[in-house]
Write a protein that holds these residues in place. Structure first.
Motif, PDB file in Angstrom:
ATOM      1  N   ILE A  14       0.643  -1.306   0.274  1.00 12.74           N
ATOM      2  CA  ILE A  14       0.016   0.043   0.075  1.00 12.74           C
ATOM      3  C   ILE A  14       0.981   1.463   0.095  1.00 12.74           C
ATOM      4  CG2 ILE A  14      -0.399   0.031   2.504  1.00 12.74           C
ATOM      5  CD1 ILE A  14      -3.226   0.911   2.116  1.00 12.74           C
ATOM      6  N   ALA A  15       1.873   1.351   0.670  1.00  9.08           N
ATOM      7  CA  ALA A  15       2.630   2.451   0.641  1.00  9.08           C
ATOM      8  C   ALA A  15       3.436   2.757  -0.619  1.00  9.08           C
ATOM      9  CB  ALA A  15       3.797   2.399   1.880  1.00  9.08           C
ATOM     10  N   GLY A  16       4.118   1.706  -1.252  1.00 11.82           N
ATOM     11  CA  GLY A  16       4.581   1.870  -2.383  1.00 11.82           C
ATOM     12  C   GLY A  16       3.769   2.201  -3.560  1.00 11.82           C
ATOM     13  N   LEU A  17       2.655   1.541  -3.641  1.00  9.02           N
ATOM     14  CA  LEU A  17       1.874   1.899  -4.750  1.00  9.02           C
ATOM     15  C   LEU A  17       1.094   3.329  -4.540  1.00  9.02           C
ATOM     16  CD1 LEU A  17       0.342  -1.587  -5.938  1.00  9.02           C
ATOM     17  CD2 LEU A  17       2.433  -0.581  -6.590  1.00  9.02           C
ATOM     18  N   THR A  18       0.691   3.688  -3.395  1.00  9.79           N
ATOM     19  CA  THR A  18       0.274   4.873  -3.156  1.00  9.79           C
ATOM     20  C   THR A  18       1.119   6.212  -3.570  1.00  9.79           C
ATOM     21  OG1 THR A  18      -1.128   4.077  -1.318  1.00  9.79           O
ATOM     22  CG2 THR A  18      -0.826   6.482  -1.306  1.00  9.79           C
ATOM     23  N   ALA A  19       2.360   5.815  -3.310  1.00  9.71           N
ATOM     24  CA  ALA A  19       3.353   6.789  -3.547  1.00  9.71           C
ATOM     25  C   ALA A  19       3.584   6.878  -4.988  1.00  9.71           C
ATOM     26  CB  ALA A  19       4.500   6.387  -2.883  1.00  9.71           C
ATOM     27  N   ALA A  20       3.388   5.479  -5.632  1.00  5.78           N
ATOM     28  CA  ALA A  20       3.877   5.362  -7.052  1.00  5.78           C
ATOM     29  C   ALA A  20       2.556   6.377  -7.808  1.00  5.78           C
ATOM     30  CB  ALA A  20       3.780   4.155  -7.757  1.00  5.78           C
ATOM     31  N   LEU A  21       1.418   6.124  -7.523  1.00 10.70           N
ATOM     32  CA  LEU A  21       0.231   6.693  -7.993  1.00 10.70           C
ATOM     33  C   LEU A  21       0.299   8.312  -7.700  1.00 10.70           C
ATOM     34  CD1 LEU A  21      -2.448   4.509  -7.161  1.00 10.70           C
ATOM     35  CD2 LEU A  21      -1.832   4.717  -9.367  1.00 10.70           C
ATOM     36  N   ARG A  22       0.673   8.743  -6.721  1.00 11.50           N
ATOM     37  CA  ARG A  22       0.613  10.131  -6.417  1.00 11.50           C
ATOM     38  C   ARG A  22       1.857  10.764  -7.400  1.00 11.50           C
ATOM     39  NH1 ARG A  22      -1.769  12.940  -2.766  1.00 11.50           N
ATOM     40  NH2 ARG A  22      -3.440  11.317  -2.949  1.00 11.50           N
ATOM     41  N   ALA A  23       3.118  10.058  -7.427  1.00 12.97           N
ATOM     42  CA  ALA A  23       4.021  10.718  -8.288  1.00 12.97           C
ATOM     43  C   ALA A  23       3.654  10.818  -9.660  1.00 12.97           C
ATOM     44  CB  ALA A  23       5.412   9.843  -8.047  1.00 12.97           C
ATOM     45  N   VAL A  30       7.505   6.719 -13.594  1.00 12.73           N
ATOM     46  CA  VAL A  30       7.611   5.668 -12.380  1.00 12.73           C
ATOM     47  C   VAL A  30       7.881   4.311 -12.775  1.00 12.73           C
ATOM     48  CG1 VAL A  30       6.481   4.667 -10.350  1.00 12.73           C
ATOM     49  CG2 VAL A  30       6.119   7.285 -11.175  1.00 12.73           C
ATOM     50  N   THR A  31       8.715   3.583 -12.320  1.00  7.62           N
ATOM     51  CA  THR A  31       8.996   2.371 -12.323  1.00  7.62           C
ATOM     52  C   THR A  31       8.832   1.459 -11.124  1.00  7.62           C
ATOM     53  OG1 THR A  31      10.687   2.578 -13.973  1.00  7.62           O
ATOM     54  CG2 THR A  31      10.544   0.357 -12.809  1.00  7.62           C
ATOM     55  N   VAL A  32       7.968   0.561 -10.708  1.00  9.81           N
ATOM     56  CA  VAL A  32       7.829  -0.197  -9.632  1.00  9.81           C
ATOM     57  C   VAL A  32       8.446  -1.752  -9.887  1.00  9.81           C
ATOM     58  CG1 VAL A  32       6.178  -1.577  -8.192  1.00  9.81           C
ATOM     59  CG2 VAL A  32       5.601   0.763  -9.026  1.00  9.81           C
ATOM     60  N   LEU A  33       9.315  -1.815  -8.750  1.00  9.58           N
ATOM     61  CA  LEU A  33      10.162  -2.961  -8.738  1.00  9.58           C
ATOM     62  C   LEU A  33       9.888  -3.745  -7.515  1.00  9.58           C
ATOM     63  CD1 LEU A  33      14.043  -2.925  -8.864  1.00  9.58           C
ATOM     64  CD2 LEU A  33      13.105  -3.990  -6.857  1.00  9.58           C
ATOM     65  N   THR A  34       9.430  -5.029  -7.618  1.00  8.56           N
ATOM     66  CA  THR A  34       9.420  -6.066  -6.541  1.00  8.56           C
ATOM     67  C   THR A  34      10.172  -7.283  -6.582  1.00  8.56           C
ATOM     68  OG1 THR A  34       7.497  -7.170  -5.361  1.00  8.56           O
ATOM     69  CG2 THR A  34       7.410  -6.597  -7.860  1.00  8.56           C
ATOM     70  N   LYS A  35      10.762  -7.767  -5.586  1.00  4.05           N
ATOM     71  CA  LYS A  35      11.544  -8.875  -5.753  1.00  4.05           C
ATOM     72  C   LYS A  35      10.685 -10.201  -5.768  1.00  4.05           C
ATOM     73  CE  LYS A  35      12.240 -10.317  -0.853  1.00  4.05           C
ATOM     74  NZ  LYS A  35      13.179 -10.527   0.127  1.00  4.05           N
ATOM     75  N   ASP A  36       9.139 -10.365  -5.755  1.00  6.12           N
ATOM     76  CA  ASP A  36       8.451 -11.172  -5.728  1.00  6.12           C
ATOM     77  C   ASP A  36       7.329 -10.763  -7.017  1.00  6.12           C
ATOM     78  OD1 ASP A  36       6.354 -13.637  -5.591  1.00  6.12           O
ATOM     79  OD2 ASP A  36       8.054 -14.083  -4.345  1.00  6.12           O
ATOM     80  N   THR A  37       6.101 -11.145  -6.965  1.00  3.84           N
ATOM     81  CA  THR A  37       5.072 -10.758  -7.680  1.00  3.84           C
ATOM     82  C   THR A  37       4.842  -9.425  -7.203  1.00  3.84           C
ATOM     83  OG1 THR A  37       3.359 -12.063  -6.904  1.00  3.84           O
ATOM     84  CG2 THR A  37       4.644 -12.845  -8.790  1.00  3.84           C
ATOM     85  N   LEU A  38       3.800  -8.678  -8.167  1.00  4.00           N
ATOM     86  CA  LEU A  38       3.324  -7.323  -7.470  1.00  4.00           C
ATOM     87  C   LEU A  38       2.554  -7.535  -6.463  1.00  4.00           C
ATOM     88  CD1 LEU A  38       3.152  -4.296  -8.589  1.00  4.00           C
ATOM     89  CD2 LEU A  38       0.966  -5.067  -9.604  1.00  4.00           C
ATOM     90  N   GLU A 148       5.771   0.856 -15.560  1.00  3.24           N
ATOM     91  CA  GLU A 148       6.711  -0.237 -15.597  1.00  3.24           C
ATOM     92  C   GLU A 148       6.872  -0.913 -14.465  1.00  3.24           C
ATOM     93  OE1 GLU A 148      11.227  -1.309 -17.091  1.00  3.24           O
ATOM     94  OE2 GLU A 148      10.834   0.925 -16.444  1.00  3.24           O
ATOM     95  N   ILE A 149       6.300  -2.232 -14.645  1.00  5.11           N
ATOM     96  CA  ILE A 149       6.531  -3.231 -13.301  1.00  5.11           C
ATOM     97  C   ILE A 149       7.629  -4.155 -13.376  1.00  5.11           C
ATOM     98  CG2 ILE A 149       5.326  -4.558 -12.210  1.00  5.11           C
ATOM     99  CD1 ILE A 149       2.863  -3.278 -12.810  1.00  5.11           C
ATOM    100  N   ARG A 150       8.680  -4.168 -12.764  1.00  2.00           N
ATOM    101  CA  ARG A 150       9.677  -4.993 -12.742  1.00  2.00           C
ATOM    102  C   ARG A 150       9.646  -6.163 -11.457  1.00  2.00           C
ATOM    103  NH1 ARG A 150      14.290  -2.850 -15.281  1.00  2.00           N
ATOM    104  NH2 ARG A 150      15.394  -4.636 -14.683  1.00  2.00           N
ATOM    105  N   GLU A 151       9.129  -7.252 -11.797  1.00  2.05           N
ATOM    106  CA  GLU A 151       8.683  -8.371 -10.760  1.00  2.05           C
ATOM    107  C   GLU A 151      10.017  -9.123 -10.770  1.00  2.05           C
ATOM    108  OE1 GLU A 151       4.090  -9.040 -10.462  1.00  2.05           O
ATOM    109  OE2 GLU A 151       5.084 -10.060 -12.529  1.00  2.05           O
ATOM    110  N   ASN A 152      10.217  -9.976  -9.735  1.00  2.00           N
ATOM    111  CA  ASN A 152      11.156 -10.994  -9.447  1.00  2.00           C
ATOM    112  C   ASN A 152      12.539 -10.234  -9.651  1.00  2.00           C
ATOM    113  OD1 ASN A 152       9.412 -13.236  -9.128  1.00  2.00           O
ATOM    114  ND2 ASN A 152       9.083 -13.023 -11.328  1.00  2.00           N
TER     115      ASN A 152
END
Length: 512
Positions: A14-23, A30-38, A148-152
């Motif tokens: 919730i914190a990361g995606l809220t920040a991403a949407l506001r930016a 914006v690029t969202v990076l996550t070490k597993d799935t979104l 852009e979403i970078r999973e894994n």
């Protein structure tokens, strides 16, 4: 800066995606990076709900007071004021985003009561699937915006240039690469995997705190680790929401005694640190056997209780039933487990850290709102409030290149002393932390843990994801133990058996 700022958000709760949407709303790339799935986040696991003064009869002052009391007075009052004042607006935005909070037959939002709240101000969705509802809504909106979403992809280290964050070194599969950015927002969650018993998902290996520590960012309050009182002690660990006790379930020991009332006049609805220690003491008296959470009497008849539990807590009901327990007629065995890291990377009220260009939001951040013990259901609220604040300032900060001055820190370096240490494994680390830096600590145990941690040391050049995670856990474990040693008196979740009286509050909380 005339081009759109490049913002890299590390984490997708919730914190990361809220920040991403506001930016995004401010024109950032914006690029969202996550070490597993979104969607594999701690947010998705949250059951109880999100707290906010949105109901008639409640006030933000009352919410502030409850937060300070639960935090043992170690909160930053200014940060708590931001949380409770901006929380209702963030909740309304979540409703507009499509989060279907539970409503009664007349269409009114339902409200729940949880421990240490003076008013039933908890909104929930899907009964006990609030986090999943929030995650689904936020993930859907991020995907629809073409982000852009970078999973894994695992964040390994922060890239600094002239003391400023300009990107992240990442591991994707076997490939190492650097992702450039004008600003980096850490939203990586906590470090529950420091302990063998935890409510956290397997991704919670302290990566964000470790990345920040290696870069020299300031951290605070890492000694404040919250243990959730009620986690199923049958089969794989599974959290039983605070809301179950809010609906009337009680805790009993082997003799059937309702022992929580001996520890605090609010019994099962006392602050989490109090209830967790009461359970641990009861387990000690009965040779380590779990205590029982008794929900059998919260409605009239057996069939009425079963129907209520199944509708109000469907996720928990399924988990309990899968373990062969009919909790409408039999209590369920529960035990405390590591749940939430109140400390973390130190930020201002807009998520800025001590490193220019680096922000931290959510559990990885130390905003000051939680103090020594987080109030139930304030975590999702913190993610929404401070995620939005960070996302709103990242573009103007990047364009102006301005940054408030702040003290930086360096990771502690401790000489290894002579100690009989087993070989390092994650299991050995978790056992060490559970025994000596868990629910109850003392100087001798913490000193022993510090000596063992100093001997272990990380792999010389961790290269695989598992090795990097282990190195992160080891670094964060050292920081937690150092902080616990430095705070010689008990405060909230940091309970020292060699100074058990919580007489160290630096803020007196006046009643509203």
């Amino acid at each position: 800066m005339t081009t759109a700022p490049r913002v890299l958000v590390v984490g997708s709760g919730i914190a990361g995606l809220t920040a991403a949407l506001r930016a995004l709303d401010d024109g950032c790339r914006v690029t969202v990076l996550t070490k597993d799935t979104l969607d594999h986040t701690a947010t998705a696991h949250a059951q109880g709900g999100i707290a906010g003064a949105v109901f008639a009869g409640d006030t933000t002052d009352a919410h502030l007071h409850d937060t300070l009391v639960a935090g043992a007075g170690w909160n930053d009052p200014e940060a708590v004021r931001v949380l409770v004042d901006e929380g209702p607006l963030r909740i309304r935005e979540l409703v507009d985003l499509g989060v279907a909070f539970d409503r009664d037959a007349d269409g009114r939002l339902m409200r729940g009561l949880e421990a240490a709240h003076s008013y039933p101000r908890i909104l929930h969705a899907g009964g006990d699937a609030t986090g999943r509802a929030l995650q689904d809504a936020l993930s859907s909106r991020i995907r629809s915006r073409g982000v852009e979403i970078r999973e894994n992809t695992l964040a390994v280290d922060l890239v600094l240039r002239d003391g400023r964050a300009v990107g992240v070194d990442v591991l994707a599969g076997r490939d190492r690469q650097v992702i450039d950015a004008d600003a980096v927002i850490l939203a990586t969650g906590g470090a529950g995997l420091l302990y063998p018993h935890t409510t956290n998902p397997a991704v919670a290996t302290g990566d964000g705190v470790a990345v920040a520590l290696r870069a020299g960012a300031r951290v605070d309050d890492l000694e404040f680790v919250q243990f959730h009182p009620t986690v199923l002690a049958a089969g794989e660990a599974f959290l039983v929401s605070e809301a179950v006790r809010g609906e009337g379930a009680v805790l009993r020991d082997d003799s059937g005694h309702r022992f929580a009332l001996d520890a605090h006049p609010d019994g099962e609805l006392a602050p989490r640190d109090v209830v967790s220690r009461a359970i641990a003491d009861a387990m000690l008296r009965q040779n380590g056997r779990p205590v029982e959470l008794d929900a059998t009497g919260i409605r009239g008849t057996e069939s009425e209780t079963r129907a209520f539990l199944a509708s109000r807590f469907p996720t928990i009901h399924d988990a309990v039933t899968a373990r062969g327990i009919d909790w409408a007629v039999a209590p369920v065995p529960v035990t405390p487990a590591a749940h939430y890291l109140m400390g973390g990377v130190t930020t201002d009220l807009d998520g800025r850290t001590s490193i220019p260009g680096l922000y931290a939001v959510g559990e990885v951040a130390r905003t000051g709102v939680h103090g020594a013990n987080r109030l139930a259901s304030n975590s999702l609220l913190e993610g929404a409030v401070f995620g939005a604040r960070a996302g709103a300032v990242v573009a103007p900060d990047a364009r102006s290149r301005a940054w408030p001055s702040a003290r930086q820190s360096t990771p502690a370096r401790r000489a290894a002393s002579a100690v009989d240490a087993p070989p390092f494994t994650r299991t050995a680390l978790q056992a060490l932390m559970w025994e000596h830096a868990g629910l109850v600590r003392n100087a001798d145990g913490l000193a022993h843990a510090a000596s063992v941690l100093a001997v272990w040391g990380p792999a010389s050049a961790p290269s695989t994801a598992a090795e990097i995670e282990d190195a992160n856990l080891l670094l964060v474990a050292r920081a937690v133990v150092d902080a616990a040693l430095a705070r010689s008196g008990s405060a909230g979740a940091h309970h020292r058996s060699d100074d058990p009286v919580d007489a160290h509050r630096h803020v007196e909380v006046a009643p509203c």
